[in-house]
Write a protein that holds these residues in place. Structure first.
Motif, PDB file in Angstrom:
ATOM      1  N   SER A  32     -15.822  46.633   7.075  1.00  0.00           N
ATOM      2  CA  SER A  32     -15.501  47.075   5.717  1.00  0.00           C
ATOM      3  C   SER A  32     -14.651  48.339   5.758  1.00  0.00           C
ATOM      4  O   SER A  32     -14.503  48.989   6.803  1.00  0.00           O
ATOM      5  CB  SER A  32     -16.785  47.322   4.932  1.00  0.00           C
ATOM      6  OG  SER A  32     -17.594  48.272   5.603  1.00  0.00           O
ATOM      7  N   HIS A 191      -8.900  43.374   7.708  1.00  0.00           N
ATOM      8  CA  HIS A 191     -10.082  43.049   6.910  1.00  0.00           C
ATOM      9  C   HIS A 191     -10.047  41.576   6.493  1.00  0.00           C
ATOM     10  O   HIS A 191     -10.935  41.102   5.798  1.00  0.00           O
ATOM     11  CB  HIS A 191     -10.166  43.942   5.662  1.00  0.00           C
ATOM     12  CG  HIS A 191      -9.024  43.766   4.712  1.00  0.00           C
ATOM     13  ND1 HIS A 191      -7.867  44.490   4.824  1.00  0.00           N
ATOM     14  CD2 HIS A 191      -8.850  42.923   3.668  1.00  0.00           C
ATOM     15  CE1 HIS A 191      -7.026  44.115   3.868  1.00  0.00           C
ATOM     16  NE2 HIS A 191      -7.594  43.165   3.162  1.00  0.00           N
ATOM     17  N   LEU A 232     -20.380  40.747   6.984  1.00  0.00           N
ATOM     18  CA  LEU A 232     -19.026  41.207   7.298  1.00  0.00           C
ATOM     19  C   LEU A 232     -18.121  40.061   7.753  1.00  0.00           C
ATOM     20  O   LEU A 232     -16.904  40.193   7.710  1.00  0.00           O
ATOM     21  CB  LEU A 232     -19.064  42.300   8.365  1.00  0.00           C
ATOM     22  CG  LEU A 232     -19.643  43.649   7.900  1.00  0.00           C
ATOM     23  CD1 LEU A 232     -19.787  44.615   9.069  1.00  0.00           C
ATOM     24  CD2 LEU A 232     -18.756  44.269   6.816  1.00  0.00           C
TER      25      LEU A 232
END
Length: 355
Positions: A32, A191, A232
């Motif tokens: 993150s 990401h 995640l």
């Protein structure tokens, strides 16, 4: 050649602890925002200084806090592609790429600039300036500049984040081709999970400065091991559990009992299943199959996300247990079926997760 990183860096809200090795395959770093991904690259490049530890590239020590070694960035043989490209606005494309080649003759510089521009398909753009280029062209110039010095290590910090989806796809393909000819090591921060999966063979997952997952990409996605790594890596369906037997559990948030294909350990606290691995079937006798009702849908160009409630009809659009992702073709077969539908949570697809 191998990169060995074992560093700590004190930051305002946590201490970054990064210990890992990079060998032949590109390593993707995911996590993150604020997890320490970019800081890790900056420490390796010499832009930031770790509080303590070591960084070794091949047979060269780039940083060693105990020995007092801290090579300057220019001596590390590292290419760095920044998120914002960081091209010099007052220099032409050729001058930007040649910036790190000052030790070479003009002829050698010109030859290397042409070689790199050919690789990124920008021959003929030598005399243009950054403001005359599109975002995608700027990114390719930045990649050419990063590779022009023949670095032993290439650091890529979210290189596609500022681009539209079409350009992202085109430049991702360009990068994969470029890396196939690159003989050094590569670290890729992103990401975007799908991007990391396509480009990298191994993944490292960071959370608040700590490595919570590290290994082959298939293993990270199929056996994340912990709640944090599952979240995640994009798992949308997670529920706390109550263990019933060694191969059975109750998913408390989903209000169902599930059979598992692997033993439920005493440390397992959650069960998860990825949205694309839910299947809809008319075989009501199949293991882990439950009646379900539609609460809500969300549409993308190619897929539908279906929010469903198990066992009883939903009271409103927020009253659901699970979300499933299906391609539009499957949705067309499904949407006109009478309720209840039947959804299967395949025991082999269940993720047993520790805290």
């Amino acid at each position: 050649m191998t990169l060995i990183v074992d560093i700590q860096k004190r930051l305002p809200h946590y201490t970054l602890n990064a210990a890992f090795t990079v060998e032949r395959e590109p390593l993707g770093i995911i996590g993150s925002s604020g997890s320490g991904k970019s800081m890790t690259l900056r420490c390796i490049a010499g832009i930031e200084t770790p509080t303590k530890g070591t960084i070794v590239l091949g047979d060269r020590i780039l940083f060693d806090s105990r020995k007092g070694i801290n090579l300057p960035t220019r001596d590390r043989l590292v290419g760095f592609l920044f998120q914002n490209y960081a091209l010099f606005p007052h220099l032409s494309v050729a001058e930007n790429i040649a910036y790190g080649l000052k030790g070479l003759s003009k002829i050698a510089q010109s030859r290397q600039v042409s070689t790199q521009l050919e690789k990124v398909q920008l021959l003929g753009f030598e005399q243009r300036y950054p403001h005359q280029l599109s975002g995608g062209q700027q990114q390719r110039v930045a990649l050419a500049r990063a590779l022009a010095t023949n670095p032993e290590l290439l650091l890529l910090d979210e290189p596609f984040s500022a681009l539209d989806p079409h350009l992202r796809s085109e430049l991702e393909k360009q990068l994969i081709k470029t890396l196939s000819d690159y003989h050094g090591l590569t670290l890729f921060v992103t990401h975007n999970l799908e991007e990391a999966y396509r480009i990298c063979q191994k993944l490292l997952v960071l959370s608040a400065g700590k490595i919570v997952g590290y290994g082959e990409k298939q293993s990270i996605f199929t056996r994340p091991g912990t709640l944090t790594v599952a979240q995640l890596t994009g798992c949308k369906n997670i529920s706390p559990i109550q263990k019933i037997t060694s191969y059975a559990l109750k998913a408390l948030d989903w209000n169902c009992t599930l059979t598992t294909s692997e033993p439920v350990s005493d440390t397992a606290a959650y069960v998860g299943i990825r949205a694309h691995q839910l299947t809809f079937s008319n075989n009501t006798n199949r293991e882990n199959t439950f009646p379900c009702w539609l609460a809500w849908t969300s549409e993308t160009p190619h897929r539908m996300t279906i929010f469903i409630k198990l066992n009883t009809p939903p009271k409103n659009s927020e009253d659901y247990h699970l979300q499933a992702e299906v391609f539009k073709e499957k949705w067309k077969q499904l949407e006109h079926r009478q309720f209840p539908w039947f959804v299967c949570l395949d025991s082999w697809k269940l993720l047993l997760l520790n805290h």
